[in-house]
Design a protein around this motif. Structure first.
Motif, PDB file in Angstrom:
ATOM      1  N   GLU A  37       1.052  -1.612  -0.254  1.00  0.00           N
ATOM      2  CA  GLU A  37       0.057  -0.102  -0.386  1.00  0.00           C
ATOM      3  C   GLU A  37       0.282   1.100  -0.325  1.00  0.00           C
ATOM      4  O   GLU A  37       0.607   2.451  -0.366  1.00  0.00           O
ATOM      5  CB  GLU A  37      -1.137  -0.212   1.073  1.00  0.00           C
ATOM      6  N   PRO A  79      -2.539   1.040  -8.884  1.00  0.00           N
ATOM      7  CA  PRO A  79      -3.555   1.637  -7.844  1.00  0.00           C
ATOM      8  C   PRO A  79      -4.309   0.571  -7.621  1.00  0.00           C
ATOM      9  O   PRO A  79      -5.154   0.089  -6.862  1.00  0.00           O
ATOM     10  CB  PRO A  79      -3.982   2.790  -7.537  1.00  0.00           C
ATOM     11  N   GLN A  97       1.943   2.071  -3.540  1.00  0.00           N
ATOM     12  CA  GLN A  97       0.520   2.484  -4.264  1.00  0.00           C
ATOM     13  C   GLN A  97       0.630   3.760  -4.643  1.00  0.00           C
ATOM     14  O   GLN A  97       0.795   4.477  -4.869  1.00  0.00           O
ATOM     15  CB  GLN A  97      -0.435   1.707  -3.788  1.00  0.00           C
TER      16      GLN A  97
END
Length: 205
Positions: free
Chosen positions: A143, A153, A146
């Protein structure tokens, strides 16, 4: 996990019992652990054993925790480092540390391999929680990447984390079964897996 009476033992007696547990669990999966072998090697009465552990389930969870604690100490310097290296690079570095840990602790590696092939491993809640923690760690790292824009994503972080953990477990079992130049072959396989994830499988023009 052990009763408090185990932790109140003198350190040398604790280690004698732990060594006996390691030797037994390095040879046998959960379903074939024999407590009589452990008490004989540790040189303790069988009744004393049950003052420390309730049975083989306790042994299994204790040894899982024991190995995990030692392994985390190995990886702590990398995990605590504040750096911007991509997730897959850090993931690879973590796994290489895991291989080094196995090289430095061959008896514990043997125990770990017997654990993961056990049916008990696959259904035990304590083990599941440990795996969930590993997935959560990978997920948070994914994450983070991302947010930086270095991982797409639309990729599900939990799915990718689970895929990595399951694949590594399977690779470890397969290469240990082959037992031929284990560490070099395992390292090559993991490096190729990371390379595939980075570059994909379709040819680049």
């Amino acid at each position: 996990m052990p009763f408090d009476t185990f932790y109140r033992l003198k350190k040398d007696k604790q280690m004698r019992i732990i060594d006996a547990i390691i030797d037994e669990m390095a040879l046998h999966s959960y379903e074939h652990i024999t407590i009589s072998n452990i008490v004989r090697q540790a040189n303790i009465p069988r009744g004393s054993f049950y003052q420390y552990f309730s049975g083989t389930a306790d042994l299994f969870e204790f040894m899982y925790h024991y190995i995990a604690k030692l392994k985390m100490a190995y990886m702590e310097p990398l995990l605590s480092r504040n750096e911007d290296s991509p997730f897959l690079d850090r993931f690879l570095e973590l796994y290489m540390l895991g291989i080094q840990f196995a090289k430095d602790h061959p008896r514990l590696m043997a125990v770990g391999q017997k654990m993961v092939v056990s049916d008990y491993y696959k259904t035990n809640d304590y083990i599941r929680k440990g795996n969930d923690m590993a997935i959560s760690l990978f997920q948070s790292m994914i994450e983070s990447d991302q947010k930086k824009g270095t991982i797409r994503p639309e990729i599900d972080p939990t799915l990718l984390a689970k895929m990595l953990l399951e694949t590594l477990t399977r690779l470890s079992i397969d290469y240990v079964d082959q037992n031929n130049d284990l560490f070099n072959n395992l390292e090559k396989a993991v490096r190729q897996m990371v390379d595939i994830l980075k570059k994909g499988i379709e040819p680049h023009v």
